[in-house]
Scaffold this active site. Structure first.
Site, PDB file in Angstrom:
ATOM      1  N   VAL A  11      30.395 101.636  -7.109  1.00 40.73           N
ATOM      2  CA  VAL A  11      31.052 102.747  -7.724  1.00 40.73           C
ATOM      3  C   VAL A  11      31.279 102.615  -9.039  1.00 40.73           C
ATOM      4  CG1 VAL A  11      32.563 104.301  -7.560  1.00 40.73           C
ATOM      5  CG2 VAL A  11      31.654 103.547  -5.313  1.00 40.73           C
ATOM      6  N   ASP A  30      36.917  93.434 -13.919  1.00 41.65           N
ATOM      7  CA  ASP A  30      36.900  93.128 -12.545  1.00 41.65           C
ATOM      8  C   ASP A  30      37.530  91.459 -12.290  1.00 41.65           C
ATOM      9  OD1 ASP A  30      35.058  93.934  -9.973  1.00 41.65           O
ATOM     10  OD2 ASP A  30      35.840  91.890  -9.889  1.00 41.65           O
ATOM     11  N   LYS A  35      31.086  87.422 -11.477  1.00 45.56           N
ATOM     12  CA  LYS A  35      30.522  88.766 -11.525  1.00 45.56           C
ATOM     13  C   LYS A  35      30.604  89.074 -12.828  1.00 45.56           C
ATOM     14  CE  LYS A  35      31.282  91.957  -8.013  1.00 45.56           C
ATOM     15  NZ  LYS A  35      31.943  93.031  -7.578  1.00 45.56           N
ATOM     16  N   GLU A 153      24.448 104.888  -1.808  1.00 45.62           N
ATOM     17  CA  GLU A 153      23.927 103.648  -2.278  1.00 45.62           C
ATOM     18  C   GLU A 153      22.478 103.843  -2.523  1.00 45.62           C
ATOM     19  OE1 GLU A 153      25.250  99.964  -0.700  1.00 45.62           O
ATOM     20  OE2 GLU A 153      27.037 100.808  -0.361  1.00 45.62           O
ATOM     21  N   GLN A 251      18.087 112.563  10.726  1.00 38.58           N
ATOM     22  CA  GLN A 251      17.308 111.779  11.216  1.00 38.58           C
ATOM     23  C   GLN A 251      17.787 110.548  12.325  1.00 38.58           C
ATOM     24  OE1 GLN A 251      15.599 109.694   7.847  1.00 38.58           O
ATOM     25  NE2 GLN A 251      14.150 108.371   8.981  1.00 38.58           N
ATOM     26  N   GLY A 253      17.927 107.559  14.884  1.00 39.97           N
ATOM     27  CA  GLY A 253      17.538 106.181  14.432  1.00 39.97           C
ATOM     28  C   GLY A 253      18.293 105.103  15.339  1.00 39.97           C
ATOM     29  N   CYS A 260      30.586 102.436   4.325  1.00 38.29           N
ATOM     30  CA  CYS A 260      31.450 103.798   4.327  1.00 38.29           C
ATOM     31  C   CYS A 260      31.573 104.224   5.337  1.00 38.29           C
ATOM     32  CB  CYS A 260      30.737 104.559   2.994  1.00 38.29           C
ATOM     33  SG  CYS A 260      30.548 104.064   1.452  1.00 38.29           S
ATOM     34  N   ARG A 327      26.299  95.235   4.661  1.00 36.46           N
ATOM     35  CA  ARG A 327      27.379  95.480   5.236  1.00 36.46           C
ATOM     36  C   ARG A 327      27.073  96.410   6.434  1.00 36.46           C
ATOM     37  NH1 ARG A 327      31.145  96.901   0.226  1.00 36.46           N
ATOM     38  NH2 ARG A 327      29.199  97.547  -0.525  1.00 36.46           N
TER      39      ARG A 327
END
Ligand code: UGA
Length: 429
Positions: A11, A30, A35, A153, A251, A253, A260, A327
């Site tokens: 984000v 950060d 990173k 994402e 959809q 699956g 999230c 994740r």
């Protein structure tokens, strides 16, 4: 505008890149020095389409650092985009947010608009406001704004350039922030929804919970379709054509995953329970999702009763296509379950990798074609374009068994059947 963005996750980086493209000067901060070092060297630590290109294009307008106090001094606007993971009881871990506000309280010397983009439970903006006051910060030195994000994402850049809406939650007596926010986002043509702090926080949770509900709903319908010979793709099309329902997020699956939906649904259940509000719908959404994989593994077992030492290929590791994020990925859960059933699991993903602690349970291939050679069954876990457009003639010629389990209903059933393969989808009748 000089804008400080705290948190260089997907984000924070997307917001940095797009706001720089709008012409703002971005100071992205950060606490993770590795990173930041990578970003300073021009490397983007996550895979997100167009992100690297946009950051490179605007490199003269974006600086990366670990020095939060310095960035706070330089900027009039602060975006907070730090992570808000789940705690063990399902509540939201606000420790990163809290620590950002501690630093802000210590270094605030001129007026700031502090915009919370991180997903936070209702009451959090208010709580941060109370915290700053308790630390002795004058209420005339800042305003807090809730501005939840709706970025997916894999298409985050596009979503930020073309949002459906911009939601802002402001304090009742705040006369400044709406103007500032509209100024920051002046390049956007989407409608603005202006509400209270708690209203904005709730919009974010309700949106994710509703999308998760659509997915669990269609997955439940798919289970029924399987027993009545109906094709859930036709059902979803028939349903989604009704504008009151809409075609997206229908959809069926192997279930939703990611950083999230599972977390936000749990947080919403938790905040409701804290006020003794029952959430039978949210509970059912979770229940369907948490059993959806098992439901599909049963189908595999019906076709392949003895899976012990059988080579099975799982295509996809990421929780969805166009990301390397694993994740809460249903693909990973699937690999774990197949391994626990004794299968010899092989896998492939164009971008995502098995985490180090799971590398012993499956063989990850570098090429899609090598991953299914001599397999008894091929299971599609992530609908990457490359996987959806597989060369089924090649698959038929190189697999040992015959079974294709389409866990995302993303491949052409007729084509697969045409090559003499056995197709099983989710609710395909
Ligand atoms: C989600 C929301 O879509 C964003 O609006 C929100 O901003 C974001 O969470 C967030 O809170 O930050 P994301 O988790 O990136 O975005 O991914 P989605 O595209 O929503 O997909 C979530 C999961 O649902 C994936 O595992 C996907 O495969 C699954 N899914 C999605 C289905 O199983 N069926 C569908 O019809 C759609």
């Amino acid at each position: 505008m000089n804008i400080c963005i705290i948190g260089a996750g997907y984000v924070g980086l997307t917001t940095s890149a797009v706001l720089a493209e709008f012409g703002h000067l971005i100071h992205c901060v950060d606490i993770n020095s590795d990173k930041i070092k990578k970003l300073q060297e021009g490397n983007v630590p996550i895979y997100e389409p167009q992100l690297k290109e946009l950051i490179c294009k605007n490199s003269d307008k974006i600086t990366f650092s670990t020095n939060l106090p310095d960035s706070i001094q330089r900027c009039t606007v602060i975006f907070v985009t730090v992570g808000t993971p789940s705690l063990i009881d399902g509540s939201t871990d606000l420790s990163f947010l809290q620590s950002v506000f501690t630093t802000i309280a210590q270094h605030l010397q001129s007026y700031k608009t502090i915009i919370i983009k991180s997903t936070v439970p209702p009451g959090t903006n208010q709580k941060m406001h109370q915290y700053l006051l308790a630390k002795g910060v004058s209420p005339f030195m800042y305003n807090i704004v809730s501005n939840p994000e709706f970025l997916r994402e894999g298409s985050a850049i596009n979503d930020m350039f073309h949002p459906d809406r911009t939601v802002i939650g402001i304090a009742e007596d705040d006369k400044r922030s709406e103007v500032i926010i509209r100024d920051i986002y002046q390049s956007l043509s989407s409608p603005f929804i202006v509400t209270s702090w708690n209203g904005a926080e709730m919009i974010k949770y309700a949106s994710n919970a509703f999308l998760a509900t659509k997915i669990s709903f269609i997955n439940e319908i798919a289970r029924i379709c399987d027993f009545y010979g109906a094709d859930v793709l036709d059902v979803a099309k028939g349903l989604g054509t009704d504008p009151r329902i809409g075609p997206l997020f229908l959809q069926a699956g192997i279930g939703y995953g990611g950083s999230c939906f599972p977390k936000d649904l749990q947080a919403l259940q938790h905040i409701a329970a804290a006020k003794l509000v029952k959430t039978p719908i949210l509970d059912a959404v979770h229940e369907v999702n948490s059993t959806q994989l098992e439901w599909n593994i049963k189908k595999l077992q019906e076709e392949l009763p003895s899976i012990l030492d059988k080579k099975v290929t799982v295509l996809g590791i990421a929780f969805k296509p166009n990301t390397d994020d694993i994740r809460h990925s249903p693909a990973i859960a699937l690999i774990q379950q197949l391994h626990s059933l004794g299968a010899d699991v092989h896998t492939y993903d164009p971008k995502a990798f098995l985490p180090a602690d799971l590398r012993h349970i499956a063989t990850q291939h570098k090429s899609l074609k090598s991953s299914y050679i001599d397999s008894e069954a091929v299971i599609i876990a992530t609908d990457w374009p490359e996987i959806c457009q597989l060369d089924w003639k090649h698959v038929k010629a190189h697999i040992k068994g015959n079974l294709i389990l389409d866990g995302r209903n993303c491949i052409n059933r007729e084509e697969v059947l045409g090559f003499g393969l056995n197709y099983k989808g989710v609710g395909r009748g």
